[in-house]
Motif scaffolding. Structure first.
Motif, PDB file in Angstrom:
ATOM      1  N   ALA A 119      27.332  32.428  16.060  1.00  0.00           N
ATOM      2  CA  ALA A 119      26.831  31.056  16.032  1.00  0.00           C
ATOM      3  C   ALA A 119      25.665  30.884  15.064  1.00  0.00           C
ATOM      4  O   ALA A 119      25.178  29.770  14.869  1.00  0.00           O
ATOM      5  N   TYR A 120      25.213  31.986  14.443  1.00  0.00           N
ATOM      6  CA  TYR A 120      24.097  31.951  13.507  1.00  0.00           C
ATOM      7  C   TYR A 120      24.533  31.190  12.249  1.00  0.00           C
ATOM      8  O   TYR A 120      25.578  31.492  11.659  1.00  0.00           O
ATOM      9  N   PRO A 121      23.782  30.155  11.826  1.00  0.00           N
ATOM     10  CA  PRO A 121      24.250  29.269  10.738  1.00  0.00           C
ATOM     11  C   PRO A 121      24.767  29.966   9.481  1.00  0.00           C
ATOM     12  O   PRO A 121      25.839  29.588   8.972  1.00  0.00           O
ATOM     13  N   PRO A 122      24.084  31.004   8.929  1.00  0.00           N
ATOM     14  CA  PRO A 122      24.653  31.658   7.742  1.00  0.00           C
ATOM     15  C   PRO A 122      26.021  32.304   8.020  1.00  0.00           C
ATOM     16  O   PRO A 122      26.893  32.337   7.143  1.00  0.00           O
ATOM     17  N   VAL A 123      26.199  32.818   9.251  1.00  0.00           N
ATOM     18  CA  VAL A 123      27.488  33.420   9.607  1.00  0.00           C
ATOM     19  C   VAL A 123      28.549  32.330   9.778  1.00  0.00           C
ATOM     20  O   VAL A 123      29.705  32.501   9.357  1.00  0.00           O
ATOM     21  N   VAL A 124      28.149  31.212  10.367  1.00  0.00           N
ATOM     22  CA  VAL A 124      29.088  30.082  10.494  1.00  0.00           C
ATOM     23  C   VAL A 124      29.531  29.610   9.118  1.00  0.00           C
ATOM     24  O   VAL A 124      30.717  29.330   8.892  1.00  0.00           O
ATOM     25  N   ASP A 125      28.589  29.533   8.171  1.00  0.00           N
ATOM     26  CA  ASP A 125      28.943  29.125   6.799  1.00  0.00           C
ATOM     27  C   ASP A 125      29.952  30.094   6.191  1.00  0.00           C
ATOM     28  O   ASP A 125      30.898  29.675   5.505  1.00  0.00           O
ATOM     29  N   GLU A 126      29.730  31.402   6.415  1.00  0.00           N
ATOM     30  CA  GLU A 126      30.670  32.399   5.905  1.00  0.00           C
ATOM     31  C   GLU A 126      32.040  32.221   6.557  1.00  0.00           C
ATOM     32  O   GLU A 126      33.081  32.293   5.893  1.00  0.00           O
ATOM     33  N   LEU A 127      32.038  31.953   7.857  1.00  0.00           N
ATOM     34  CA  LEU A 127      33.286  31.736   8.581  1.00  0.00           C
ATOM     35  C   LEU A 127      34.034  30.522   8.022  1.00  0.00           C
ATOM     36  O   LEU A 127      35.247  30.570   7.776  1.00  0.00           O
ATOM     37  N   LEU A 128      33.294  29.444   7.803  1.00  0.00           N
ATOM     38  CA  LEU A 128      33.909  28.209   7.310  1.00  0.00           C
ATOM     39  C   LEU A 128      34.444  28.352   5.890  1.00  0.00           C
ATOM     40  O   LEU A 128      35.360  27.623   5.492  1.00  0.00           O
ATOM     41  N   SER A 129      33.892  29.303   5.145  1.00  0.00           N
ATOM     42  CA  SER A 129      34.383  29.508   3.777  1.00  0.00           C
ATOM     43  C   SER A 129      35.802  30.087   3.764  1.00  0.00           C
ATOM     44  O   SER A 129      36.478  30.063   2.735  1.00  0.00           O
TER      45      SER A 129
END
Length: 224
Positions: A119-129
């Motif tokens: 749920a950590y925002p940088p990890v979420v961004d990576e997931l969404l990529s």
């Protein structure tokens, strides 16, 4: 010491979602297995048990999709990335076709730590990529397995998990307070102004039911 980087698929069993055909009879009136849908996942990474819908008791083919304590339920369709940690009391439930189940190897990764990490925002961004963009965003199990996880040693994970659990508890308390205050604010309008507002009664079609007489029906069009 710098945390090692490990792919999620090497730390967890990632189980793809069930077929959407399994949920055609999902409803609040059914008497069978509760189903966790994206609508039941709270910002505090918990499952809201108040309005879980169920499958009929006659539904079959559910065993592969059962949940148990320590599992993570991740939204894969639409609002990709929302996540919840399953409590021990939530066993025997299953997850919806809009979700993926993540079952951590607890000898290597702490479930509370992993839920917060995902749920950590940088990890979420990576997931969404890695999301497949179309009419509805979709995350595949294969893409999720390939997600890199920065993995501290287990002792540090557990220390972090303890602190994160306290943060999650306080978040839950604050969300309940906010919900109560919103209800109080709405109640003040009703108490001071009543049910009618200037101009509304005149614009209502002749013969229309007053607000107080409109029959209430159970809302069933919740987001899957």
């Amino acid at each position: 010491m710098k945390p090692e980087s490990v792919m999620l698929g090497d730390l967890c069993q990632v189980t793809p979602s069930p077929s959407s055909d399994l949920f055609t009879e999902l409803s609040v009136e059914a008497d069978g297995t509760p189903v966790v849908t994206p609508a039941d996942i709270t910002p505090a990474r918990q499952i809201d048990t108040q309005a879980l819908r169920r499958l009929p008791s006659t539904a079959t083919g559910l065993e592969r999709y059962r949940l148990r304590g320590g599992d993570l339920v991740l939204v894969r369709l639409g609002s990709v990335g929302r996540i919840a940690l399953v409590d021990d009391g939530d066993e025997q439930w299953i997850y919806h076709s809009s979700c993926i189940r993540i079952r951590p190897d607890t000898s290597r990764v702490d479930p509370v730590f992993l839920a917060a990490y995902l749920a950590y925002p940088p990890v979420v961004d990576e997931l969404l990529s890695h999301v497949q963009v179309g009419t509805v965003p979709v995350l595949t199990a294969g893409s999720l397995k390939a997600l890199p996880v920065a993995l501290p040693e287990l002792r540090k994970q557990r220390l972090m998990a303890g602190a994160l659990s306290e943060v999650a508890l306080q978040m839950s308390v604050q969300h309940r307070i906010l919900a109560r205050l919103e209800a109080v604010g709405q109640g003040l309008f009703t108490k001071i102004l009543g049910d009618e507002f200037p101009g509304m009664a005149a614009s209502r079609p002749t013969g229309a039911l007053s607000k107080s007489k409109v029959p209430r029906t159970r809302r069933t069009n919740r987001m899957s």
